[in-house]
Enzyme design. Structure first.
Site, PDB file in Angstrom:
ATOM      1  N   GLU A 165     -56.270 -17.713  11.868  1.00 58.86           N
ATOM      2  CA  GLU A 165     -56.986 -18.301  13.010  1.00 58.86           C
ATOM      3  C   GLU A 165     -58.002 -17.315  13.575  1.00 58.86           C
ATOM      4  O   GLU A 165     -57.948 -16.947  14.758  1.00 58.86           O
ATOM      5  CB  GLU A 165     -55.990 -18.802  14.071  1.00 58.86           C
TER       6      GLU A 165
ATOM      7  N   GLU B   5     -50.259 -24.223   8.180  1.00 57.83           N
ATOM      8  CA  GLU B   5     -49.458 -24.445   9.395  1.00 57.83           C
ATOM      9  C   GLU B   5     -49.558 -25.926   9.719  1.00 57.83           C
ATOM     10  O   GLU B   5     -50.666 -26.434   9.938  1.00 57.83           O
ATOM     11  CB  GLU B   5     -49.965 -23.620  10.584  1.00 57.83           C
TER      12      GLU B   5
HETATM   13  O1  AHR Z   1     -47.050 -21.436  14.830  1.00 61.15           O
HETATM   14  C1  AHR Z   1     -47.333 -20.917  16.080  1.00 61.15           C
HETATM   15  C2  AHR Z   1     -48.768 -20.430  16.198  1.00 61.15           C
HETATM   16  O2  AHR Z   1     -49.652 -21.497  16.048  1.00 61.15           O
HETATM   17  C3  AHR Z   1     -49.230 -19.455  15.143  1.00 61.15           C
HETATM   18  O3  AHR Z   1     -48.863 -18.150  15.421  1.00 61.15           O
HETATM   19  C4  AHR Z   1     -50.717 -19.602  15.191  1.00 61.15           C
HETATM   20  O4  AHR Z   1     -51.329 -19.322  13.959  1.00 61.15           O
HETATM   21  C5  AHR Z   1     -50.912 -21.048  15.614  1.00 61.15           C
HETATM   22  O5  AHR Z   1     -51.824 -21.181  16.639  1.00 61.15           O
END
Ligand code: AHR
Length: 516
Positions: free
Chosen positions: A207, A324
């Site tokens: 990110e 994610e």
């Molecule tokens: O999964 C929790 C958080 O969500 C992670 O650390 C980040 O990459 C995302 O914003």
């Protein structure tokens, strides 16, 4: 409906009426099921479903590592070199193909040198992203790679681009993977690991538009190219979109496409707004619908990102990793809000099912997906509390979908009725069909409608066996006291030589296998 089924339905209604006072129990409507039609073609719909689509994400966050997976070798909780046996055994059953670690946001604040060598001498740092709690570094590279091996998995290391240099990352990689007599390889041996490990994937930051450095895409692209230059013999994964930012995708693909093997998408399902995500349990039908609407939106984002990737990579050399994904609800009442702990219900199970179905429909690009996160954090596989563990409904969906790994998606047309809640209108049925390597047809069906059952007529024939996951309450979930409230049960339909019709109860997931 035969007599005993009718009896069962009556019992369910009575039970549901009794439960209504306490939880979000939605009695199924006794009306005729809605009708859906599924036509499965013989042609394949895309390349095979990579097993890595069933991958996981583990971050140093809350009790995701410490407590949830790692209890330490001295613990009274049965463990293997520190990793708790109950969780490891459960994870081995669902076959974990790849684990992304150590973050998340944590990754761009992590110095790999803190986590090697004598555990007693490792520095304690503050976990600045997640609760500002002390990070003991008791779990570092050696311990994580041991977990990877315990689970017969692959390592996906998320490297720090936000706050460390390219040399740090290339040295970490050398430490882990070199078979030579370099100083770093010797240091690894001194620290207890003779053979090099295999590190198949390295993420270049996380990110980068946010916690990974607040970079402009143009700046990130230059930095990515610089870091990627020093990564050898591993797949280089570029940090990608997580904010529906088409410009970012354009810039990264145009300027860095030549220096990456995969590009990432983060997509969280939120049954509300970011500031008001809504509770994980005890929600109403409005949040049920909102959550599933948000989950179905993952496909639109995959299509949008893939479309931009196609412009710069028409041959589809670069994979899309949804590294994610999952639900993000309000933190569990009484828990540390920085720990992202949440319960997991039938709604989460349906989110998992429709997400897998979406990944299966886009296998030409989507080659990996990592659920956030493995244990105790967000949409977890298992919840733990001291020595206790409960598997979540999401775990059971991973288990039910196992036959899809390595299978080839088949073309299928689904005609489904729609259902409405407030101003949200959604399809009732979602489906995925694939042919396994040994020629069986596997079919997954989800009925998202919380009230009405669905009858799915197909152009297939024969008898199918499989499993179903369903409950009366929309927020049915497993607890430490009652870990088996929501578990898959046997399901069968059809008969030799008969046209195959499947009955799906309201809010259910069915996965069946059609022998060849
Ligand atoms: O999964 C929790 C958080 O969500 C992670 O650390 C980040 O990459 C995302 O914003």
């Amino acid at each position: 409906m035969n007599d005993s089924m009718e009896q069962k339905m009556k019992m369910r209604h009575l039970l549901c009426a009794a439960m209504l006072a306490f939880s979000a129990c939605i009695p199924a409507i006794a009306a005729e099921p809605v009708e859906a039609h599924l036509t499965v073609a013989k042609e394949v719909a895309g390349p095979r479903i990579e097993p890595e689509i069933y991958g996981h994400f583990v971050e140093h966050l809350g009790t995701g590592v410490y407590g949830g997976l790692w209890v330490g070798p001295e613990s009274e909780i049965p463990n293997t070199r520190g990793w708790r046996n109950d969780v490891i055994e459960a994870l081995r059953r669902i076959e974990v193909p790849v684990i992304r670690w150590p973050g998340g946001c944590f990754a761009d604040d992590y110095d790999w040198r803190d986590g090697i060598g004598d555990p007693a001498k490792r520095p304690v740092r503050l976990n600045r992203w997640w609760g500002r709690v002390p990070e003991s570094n008791r779990v570092g590279t050696h311990e994580f790679m041991d977990l990877v091996e315990l689970l017969d998995s692959e390592a996906y290391i998320a490297a720090n681009m936000g706050s460390m240099s390219p040399m740090d990352t290339s040295r970490w990689l050398e430490y882990m993977t070199s078979d030579s007599d370099s100083t770093l390889a010797k240091e690894r041996r001194r620290n207890g690991r003779e053979r090099p490990w295999r590190v198949k994937y390295v993420g270049v930051g996380n990110e980068s538009w946010g916690c990974g450095g607040n970079m402009r895409p143009e700046y990130q692209a230059d930095l990515h190219n610089r870091y990627a230059t020093y990564l050898h013999d591993t797949l280089r994964v570029a940090s990608g979109d997580g904010q529906r930012d088409d410009h970012l995708v354009e810039v990264l693909m145009e300027r860095s496409g030549a220096h990456m093997d995969a590009f990432t998408l983060h997509y969280y399902t939120i049954a509300g707004e970011w500031e008001d995500k809504g509770p994980a349990t005890g929600f109403g039908l409005d949040r049920w619908a909102k959550g599933l609407e948000s989950a179905l939106g993952i496909e639109e984002r995959i299509v949008a990102v893939s479309g931009i990737m196609d412009k710069y990579d028409p041959d589809k050399r670069i994979a899309l990793y949804v590294d994610e994904w999952g639900t993000w609800h309000d933190p569990a009442p009484g828990s540390n809000p920085g720990f992202l702990q949440q319960q997991n219900t039938l709604r989460d199970a349906l989110v998992a099912a429709v997400s897998f179905n979406a990944f299966h429909r886009h296998t030409e690009r989507v080659k990996m997906a990592n659920i956030a996160q493995m244990v105790n954090v967000l949409q977890a596989m298992a919840l733990t509390d001291g020595p206790r563990m409960a598997l979540t409904p999401t775990y059971h969906v991973f288990d039910m979908y196992k036959p899809f790994r390595g299978a080839t998606p088949l073309k299928a047309t689904l005609e489904t009725p729609r259902w409405r809640e407030g101003d949200i209108e959604l399809p009732a049925v979602d489906a995925s069909v694939a042919r396994t390597a040994d020629g069986r047809v596997v079919l997954a069906l989800a009925n998202l409608d919380p009230r009405r059952s669905a009858r799915v007529r197909t152009n297939l024939s024969g008898a199918v066996q499989g499993r179903i996951l369903t409950a009366d309450a929309i927020d049915a979930h497993n607890t430490f006291a009652r870990p088996d409230v929501l578990v898959p049960t046997p399901y069968s339909a059809g008969g030799e030589g008969e046209a195959l019709t499947l009955e799906l109860p309201a809010k259910s997931i069915v996965v069946v296998d059609l022998p060849r």
